[in-house]
Design an enzyme around this catalytic site. Structure first.
Site, PDB file in Angstrom:
ATOM      1  N   GLY A  20       0.826  -1.199   0.000  1.00  0.00           N
ATOM      2  CA  GLY A  20       0.000   0.000   0.000  1.00  0.00           C
ATOM      3  C   GLY A  20       0.856   1.243   0.000  1.00  0.00           C
ATOM      4  N   GLY A  21       1.981   1.184  -0.717  1.00  0.00           N
ATOM      5  CA  GLY A  21       2.989   2.242  -0.625  1.00  0.00           C
ATOM      6  C   GLY A  21       2.869   3.360  -1.636  1.00  0.00           C
ATOM      7  CB  SER A  22       1.031   3.745  -4.739  1.00  0.00           C
ATOM      8  OG  SER A  22      -0.316   3.392  -4.446  1.00  0.00           O
ATOM      9  CG  ASN A  52       0.194   1.436   4.665  1.00  0.00           C
ATOM     10  OD1 ASN A  52      -0.268   1.989   5.660  1.00  0.00           O
ATOM     11  ND2 ASN A  52      -0.037   1.884   3.431  1.00  0.00           N
ATOM     12  CB  SER A  82      -7.090   1.477  12.727  1.00  0.00           C
ATOM     13  OG  SER A  82      -8.046   2.459  13.098  1.00  0.00           O
ATOM     14  CE1 TYR A 121      -9.060   0.225   7.989  1.00  0.00           C
ATOM     15  CE2 TYR A 121      -9.719   1.138  10.095  1.00  0.00           C
ATOM     16  CZ  TYR A 121      -8.795   1.028   9.078  1.00  0.00           C
ATOM     17  OH  TYR A 121      -7.608   1.723   9.149  1.00  0.00           O
ATOM     18  CB  ALA A 140      -9.884  -6.535   9.061  1.00  0.00           C
ATOM     19  CE  LYS A 141      -6.283  -1.624   9.067  1.00  0.00           C
ATOM     20  NZ  LYS A 141      -4.986  -1.841   8.372  1.00  0.00           N
ATOM     21  CB  ILE A 167      -3.935  10.067   9.232  1.00  0.00           C
ATOM     22  CG1 ILE A 167      -3.501   9.277  10.478  1.00  0.00           C
ATOM     23  CG2 ILE A 167      -2.744  10.718   8.541  1.00  0.00           C
ATOM     24  CD1 ILE A 167      -2.862  10.103  11.564  1.00  0.00           C
TER      25      ILE A 167
END
Length: 252
Positions: free
Chosen positions: A14-16, A87, A139, A151, A154-155, A184
């Site tokens: 997820g680095g883009s 990420n 998160s 979410y 899963a987190k 964020i």
């Protein structure tokens, strides 16, 4: 503080965009050798143009065979991995009763199983060198209730996995930790979209919910991730670190 990350091989999923791209930028500033993976080729190329000296890998991380393919390609290209940043993630659905089961499965594949699978692959390589660091980006809504249910589930699972794996692999010199961001703000994130749609509502949210009185930044998350991945955090094992300006309501 010298984090001694010069030349370290770092892989970020997820680095883009967003937090992942910010983490890549922070590692590059420390002299690390950075590779990023994401689903979209266009966003990867844009990130490479912005960041400069990064390698890019296109893969749909919700698919097991693509995770295997891209990870083994990365090892073939670099020979080893020192740091893995899991990420990749995102939210979907709404309330539990109104969310189809397929969306629960999709959320787990993206937020949880991708990190579990890549961590297992990375550990196999890190064992060979007797060292390594894995950071899972989770998160505050994995540590307590909040956010969309898929979410949150899963987190929460990923935070639990982080501790289990950390205790299992620290004898091999491999440290596993997680970073739990709060709200964020960045251009491609949900909070920016909500702020654009209803600025007064979001300003009130910040006032009511974030003691620091503002959103967090990508850089503030990235700085914690880079520190945890370094040997300066050598005694931090299995931790989940909030980066949230006081937003979470837990006592620990």
């Amino acid at each position: 503080m010298d984090l001694r990350l010069n030349g370290k091989h770092v892989l970020i999923t997820g680095g883009s965009k967003g937090i992942g791209k910010g983490i890549a930028k922070a590692f590059l500033a420390e002299g690390a050798s950075v590779a990023i993976a994401a689903r979209g080729e266009e966003s990867l190329q844009a990130a490479k143009q912005e960041l400069g000296d990064v390698a890019i890998y296109q893969a749909d991380l919700t698919k097991e065979e693509e995770r295997e393919r891209f990870f083994h390609t990365y090892i073939r290209d670099y020979g080893n991995i020192d740091i893995l940043i899991n990420n990749a993630g995102g939210s979907n659905g709404s309330s539990a009763l109104e969310t189809d089961m397929e969306l629960f499965h999709q959320a787990m594949e993206l937020n949880y199983f991708s990190a579990v699978h890549l961590s297992k692959l990375a550990v196999n390589e890190m064992k060979k060198q007797g060292s390594g660091s894995i950071i899972n980006i989770t998160s505050i809504f994995g540590r307590e209730s909040g956010g969309k249910v898929t979410y949150n589930n899963a987190k929460a699972a990923l935070i639990s996995f982080t501790k289990s794996l950390a205790d299992e692999v620290i004898p091999f010199g491999i440290r596993v930790n997680s970073v739990a961001p709060g709200s964020i703000l960045h251009p491609t994130g949900n909070w920016q979209k909500r702020l654009d749609e209803n600025p007064e509502k979001i300003k009130q949210f910040v006032k009511d919910e974030i003691p620091a009185g503002r959103f967090g930044t990508v850089d503030e998350v990235a700085n914690v991730a880079v520190f945890l991945a370094s040997d300066q955090a050598s005694w931090v094992v299995g931790a989940s670190v909030n980066v949230d300006g006081g937003q979470s309501r837990m006592n620990f």
